[in-house]
Design an enzyme around this catalytic site. Structure first.
Site, PDB file in Angstrom:
ATOM      1  N   HIS A 240      15.500  11.197  -4.407  1.00  0.00           N
ATOM      2  CA  HIS A 240      14.203  10.961  -3.764  1.00  0.00           C
ATOM      3  C   HIS A 240      14.359  10.844  -2.248  1.00  0.00           C
ATOM      4  O   HIS A 240      13.528  11.355  -1.493  1.00  0.00           O
ATOM      5  CB  HIS A 240      13.575   9.687  -4.327  1.00  0.00           C
ATOM      6  CG  HIS A 240      13.282   9.770  -5.785  1.00  0.00           C
ATOM      7  ND1 HIS A 240      12.950   8.675  -6.562  1.00  0.00           N
ATOM      8  CD2 HIS A 240      13.261  10.840  -6.644  1.00  0.00           C
ATOM      9  CE1 HIS A 240      12.740   9.057  -7.810  1.00  0.00           C
ATOM     10  NE2 HIS A 240      12.920  10.359  -7.880  1.00  0.00           N
TER      11      HIS A 240
ATOM     12  N   SER B 235      11.408  15.485  -8.921  1.00  0.00           N
ATOM     13  CA  SER B 235      10.934  14.368  -8.111  1.00  0.00           C
ATOM     14  C   SER B 235      11.303  14.504  -6.638  1.00  0.00           C
ATOM     15  O   SER B 235      10.518  14.152  -5.753  1.00  0.00           O
ATOM     16  CB  SER B 235      11.476  13.046  -8.659  1.00  0.00           C
ATOM     17  OG  SER B 235      11.134  12.885 -10.011  1.00  0.00           O
TER      18      SER B 235
END
Length: 319
Positions: A201, A149
């Site tokens: 992230h 991610s």
């Protein structure tokens, strides 16, 4: 964490396979396809020696910084906790990879993913180390993350940078300006999935911003130039980034005309159809061995008679 059962495909793997078939394997550039296939193979348990379980590869500040288990910086990015985690990440990679690999070329895209993977992991460890020291909270050191991610957020920043400015619709109905889309997605994912790695992230977004606005891109371009003569042909269409023709100076091939104002700035805003058309035209010209030369427009009829006709009229007059 307990070891994941190998060979258990799950719904996510079948959905991912359907997504690949629906997109068409010939329409997926090679590096993107290899990354998706490789991470799927890892999830399916084909490399148990290196990816025995999430606990054996997950990345945390404690394990990387204090225990100096540096291999987790890379291995953790390639492992996914469950089949739906794999499905959502790989579907996102298919979209971003197809766009960026066609733009920059396969070699440079592989270089980009490699650098982003390393820097995103280092950023994750660094951010958690800073937070641990700032708030005296050791939970930041023990947060153990897996998944691609963070790299996808870095690629999202690059994709958004080259896309035309405008509105993106989050969840299909929330309009968000393109320059804020990854920040909104960062918060939204954290709200929907609280156990997602916020700092992972965030590290990806920072890496992407350092690439598009900071010194990272010039450094990377100095080692492996974008394009590097790479081309991807798929689905009967030619695509990729070239350092000649349309993509070198932005001018009209073969004419010597200067590039139109801000052409380079807005090249990323071309639709895929326009990019395909231009690259196919360039390919056809190169195959023929020359670029089309500018030609003067034909003279209006009646203003400039044919020379042979003028000679016939003059001869008839003096006979």
């Amino acid at each position: 964490m307990h070891p994941r059962r190998r060979g258990n495909a799950g719904l996510g793997v079948f959905l991912l396979g359907a997504e690949v078939l629906n997109m068409g394997m010939s329409n997926i550039p090679p590096v993107t396809l290899a990354l998706v296939a490789g991470q799927t193979a890892i999830f399916m348990g084909f490399l148990p020696k290196y990816f025995y379980s999430a606990a054996s590869v997950c990345m945390s500040t404690y394990l990387v910084w204090h225990r100096q288990d540096f291999k987790r910086l890379i291995l953790s990015q390639l492992f996914h906790a469950d089949d739906m985690h794999l499905y959502f990440n790989m579907t996102s990679l298919l979209i971003k990879g197809r766009s960026l690999e066609r733009r920059f070329g396969s070699m440079y895209f592989l270089w980009m993913v490699s650098v982003f993977t390393a820097l995103t992991s280092v950023g994750y460890v660094a951010i958690n180390l800073i937070l641990e020291d700032r708030f005296h909270d050791h939970s930041y050191a023990t947060q153990c993350a897996v998944g691609f991610s963070g790299v996808l957020f870095a690629l999202k920043v690059v994709t958004t940078h080259y896309a035309p400015p405008g509105l993106h619709y989050v969840m299909g109905f929330i309009p968000v300006p393109s320059r804020w889309i990854y920040w909104v997605e960062l918060l939204l994912i954290q709200m929907v999935t609280p156990n997602a790695s916020f700092t992972g992230h965030l590290a990806g977004i920072i890496v992407g911003l350092v690439y598009v606005k900071g010194p990272l891109k010039p450094l990377m371009d100095g080692l492996i130039p974008p394009g590097s003569g790479q081309r991807y042909r798929g689905g009967g269409q030619s695509s990729g980034y070239r350092r000649t023709g349309w993509f070198s100076s932005g001018g009209t091939p073969g004419t010597g005309n200067p590039p139109p104002p801000k052409y380079q700035q807005y090249t990323g805003g071309l639709s895929e159809e326009e990019q395909y058309r231009r690259v196919m035209e360039e390919s056809r010209w190169q195959t023929q061995g020359s670029y089309p030369q500018p030609s003067a427009p034909p003279p209006p009829p009646g203003l400039y008679p044919d020379l042979d006709e003028l000679r016939e009229r003059r001869s008839a007059r003096y006979q």
